[in-house]
Design a protein around this motif. Structure first.
Motif, PDB file in Angstrom:
ATOM      1  N   GLN A  69       0.799  -1.208   0.000  1.00 58.65           N
ATOM      2  CA  GLN A  69       0.000   0.000   0.000  1.00 58.65           C
ATOM      3  C   GLN A  69       0.843   1.274   0.000  1.00 58.65           C
ATOM      4  O   GLN A  69       0.409   2.322  -0.494  1.00 58.65           O
ATOM      5  N   LYS A  70       2.080   1.176   0.505  1.00 58.86           N
ATOM      6  CA  LYS A  70       2.939   2.360   0.541  1.00 58.86           C
ATOM      7  C   LYS A  70       3.284   2.851  -0.861  1.00 58.86           C
ATOM      8  O   LYS A  70       3.552   4.034  -1.058  1.00 58.86           O
ATOM      9  N   LEU A  71       3.271   1.944  -1.830  1.00 57.86           N
ATOM     10  CA  LEU A  71       3.622   2.327  -3.194  1.00 57.86           C
ATOM     11  C   LEU A  71       2.561   3.217  -3.845  1.00 57.86           C
ATOM     12  O   LEU A  71       2.862   3.959  -4.785  1.00 57.86           O
ATOM     13  N   VAL A  72       1.323   3.131  -3.368  1.00 58.61           N
ATOM     14  CA  VAL A  72       0.248   3.901  -4.000  1.00 58.61           C
ATOM     15  C   VAL A  72      -0.258   5.039  -3.115  1.00 58.61           C
ATOM     16  O   VAL A  72      -1.227   5.710  -3.457  1.00 58.61           O
ATOM     17  N   GLU A  73       0.402   5.262  -1.974  1.00 61.01           N
ATOM     18  CA  GLU A  73      -0.045   6.333  -1.091  1.00 61.01           C
ATOM     19  C   GLU A  73       0.027   7.694  -1.765  1.00 61.01           C
ATOM     20  O   GLU A  73      -0.771   8.583  -1.484  1.00 61.01           O
ATOM     21  N   MET A  74       1.002   7.875  -2.651  1.00 60.32           N
ATOM     22  CA  MET A  74       1.155   9.173  -3.305  1.00 60.32           C
ATOM     23  C   MET A  74       0.001   9.476  -4.251  1.00 60.32           C
ATOM     24  O   MET A  74      -0.231  10.623  -4.617  1.00 60.32           O
ATOM     25  N   PHE A  75      -0.736   8.446  -4.667  1.00 59.55           N
ATOM     26  CA  PHE A  75      -1.854   8.659  -5.584  1.00 59.55           C
ATOM     27  C   PHE A  75      -3.160   8.952  -4.850  1.00 59.55           C
ATOM     28  O   PHE A  75      -4.122   9.403  -5.456  1.00 59.55           O
ATOM     29  N   ASN A  76      -3.195   8.653  -3.555  1.00 60.68           N
ATOM     30  CA  ASN A  76      -4.397   8.879  -2.764  1.00 60.68           C
ATOM     31  C   ASN A  76      -4.204  10.075  -1.849  1.00 60.68           C
ATOM     32  O   ASN A  76      -3.133  10.257  -1.280  1.00 60.68           O
ATOM     33  N   THR A  77      -5.233  10.886  -1.707  1.00 55.44           N
ATOM     34  CA  THR A  77      -5.148  11.993  -0.762  1.00 55.44           C
ATOM     35  C   THR A  77      -5.185  11.435   0.655  1.00 55.44           C
ATOM     36  O   THR A  77      -5.945  10.525   0.960  1.00 55.44           O
ATOM     37  N   SER A  78      -4.364  11.974   1.528  1.00 58.05           N
ATOM     38  CA  SER A  78      -4.274  11.466   2.900  1.00 58.05           C
ATOM     39  C   SER A  78      -5.595  11.621   3.632  1.00 58.05           C
ATOM     40  O   SER A  78      -5.964  10.811   4.481  1.00 58.05           O
ATOM     41  N   THR A  79      -6.357  12.639   3.271  1.00 58.92           N
ATOM     42  CA  THR A  79      -7.646  12.848   3.937  1.00 58.92           C
ATOM     43  C   THR A  79      -8.585  11.702   3.677  1.00 58.92           C
ATOM     44  O   THR A  79      -9.276  11.212   4.558  1.00 58.92           O
ATOM     45  N   VAL A  80      -8.619  11.232   2.417  1.00 55.60           N
ATOM     46  CA  VAL A  80      -9.510  10.131   2.063  1.00 55.60           C
ATOM     47  C   VAL A  80      -9.052   8.843   2.723  1.00 55.60           C
ATOM     48  O   VAL A  80      -9.843   8.046   3.195  1.00 55.60           O
ATOM     49  N   GLN A  81      -7.732   8.627   2.783  1.00 56.04           N
ATOM     50  CA  GLN A  81      -7.217   7.386   3.362  1.00 56.04           C
ATOM     51  C   GLN A  81      -7.529   7.298   4.847  1.00 56.04           C
ATOM     52  O   GLN A  81      -7.835   6.241   5.368  1.00 56.04           O
ATOM     53  N   ASN A  82      -7.412   8.414   5.556  1.00 52.68           N
ATOM     54  CA  ASN A  82      -7.608   8.400   6.998  1.00 52.68           C
ATOM     55  C   ASN A  82      -9.068   8.585   7.392  1.00 52.68           C
ATOM     56  O   ASN A  82      -9.395   8.549   8.558  1.00 52.68           O
ATOM     57  N   GLN A  83      -9.896   8.766   6.422  1.00 55.97           N
ATOM     58  CA  GLN A  83     -11.296   9.045   6.699  1.00 55.97           C
ATOM     59  C   GLN A  83     -12.021   7.758   7.056  1.00 55.97           C
ATOM     60  O   GLN A  83     -11.936   6.761   6.347  1.00 55.97           O
ATOM     61  N   SER A  84     -12.710   7.762   8.188  1.00 55.56           N
ATOM     62  CA  SER A  84     -13.473   6.576   8.578  1.00 55.56           C
ATOM     63  C   SER A  84     -14.784   6.551   7.822  1.00 55.56           C
ATOM     64  O   SER A  84     -15.232   7.555   7.287  1.00 55.56           O
TER      65      SER A  84
END
Length: 266
Positions: free
Chosen positions: A65-80
């Protein structure tokens, strides 16, 4: 005697024309008596094609998952999941601009106007595999509308703008979500105002007939506007039920009778 007869005739006519018949209140009534009640009807809804001002949610996953973190906004990833409100999705989703583009981190601008969600997903996957990854990365891309937003107004219990988090929403579901059409609402002429690239178009659906299910407008699209017209009985003000109508007629007859008696005594 002639005056009394005229009053009675008027009262009976008012009673039969002011009450709302049951056939105007029941949804999806059977139109063809020969058809089977358990008959399965084919869904006529077509895949939705993205338009300007739509909001998309895009999530990219991989084995690492670390390889694609740059493509996802951190807000969306951390959003419950409990935080997926319309307000949050407005700020964290991908809004389609006036040129039909969305801007994805690293990938840049991507034109999505007129494409289906599945076509957008395929395009993103192909772009990632061609430019950044290989098949061993096991990419998994999901593309969804950030809820289906619609506005309903007129003779409805709870008018306003609502968002349903479903891939498909029927007009019946939208009405139920807004508290149902009031008794004085015209279920035979429900208007749907829909936005297209060339402008707005208006359609009418008769929800009292089961043939409404076959209409291509039975399924809503994002940003549809639904308007429920009032029945004539509302403007007449005689009441919507038999009891209300009788009460109105009795009141009117009492007023007329009193007026006649007072006139004779003068």
């Amino acid at each position: 005697m002639k005056i009394k007869n005229c009053i009675y005739i008027f009262a009976f006519a008012l009673f039969f024309t002011s009450c709302i018949p049951n056939k105007d209140l029941v949804y999806l009534q059977k139109t063809d008596k020969k058809t089977n009640d358990n008959e399965v009807k084919e869904v006529v809804a077509k895949p939705y094609r993205v338009q300007t001002n739509d909001i998309l949610t895009i999530n990219i996953k991989a084995l690492d998952q670390k390889l694609v973190e740059m493509f996802n906004t951190s807000t969306v990833q951390n959003q419950s999941q409990n935080q997926n409100t319309p307000q949050n999705l407005y700020f964290t989703g991908y809004s389609v601009d006036d040129h039909g583009n969305i801007r994805i981190p690293v990938l840049g601008n991507l034109n999505v106007l007129g494409y289906t969600l599945d076509e957008i997903r395929t395009t993103i996957e192909k772009k990632l595999l061609d430019e950044y990854f290989n098949s061993e990365a096991r990419l998994y891309v999901t593309v969804k509308l950030a809820g289906l937003r619609y506005t309903i107004n007129g003779e409805i219990t709870n008018p306003g703008t609502n968002v349903l988090y479903q891939d498909r929403v029927t007009i019946m579901e939208a009405i139920a979500n807004s508290g149902d059409i009031t008794m004085t609402g015209d279920r035979r002429k429900v208007q749907i105002i829909r936005k297209y690239p060339h402008g707005y178009e208006t359609y009418t659906v008769d929800l009292t007939k089961d043939t409404a299910i076959d209409s291509p407008y039975f399924y809503l699209q994002p940003n549809d506007y639904i308007y429920i017209k009032p029945l004539k009985q509302k403007s007449w003000g005689t009441g919507t039920t038999g009891v209300q109508t009788i009460s109105t007629i009795i009141t009117a007859l009492s007023l007329v009778t009193t007026t006649i008696l007072l006139t004779r005594n003068l």
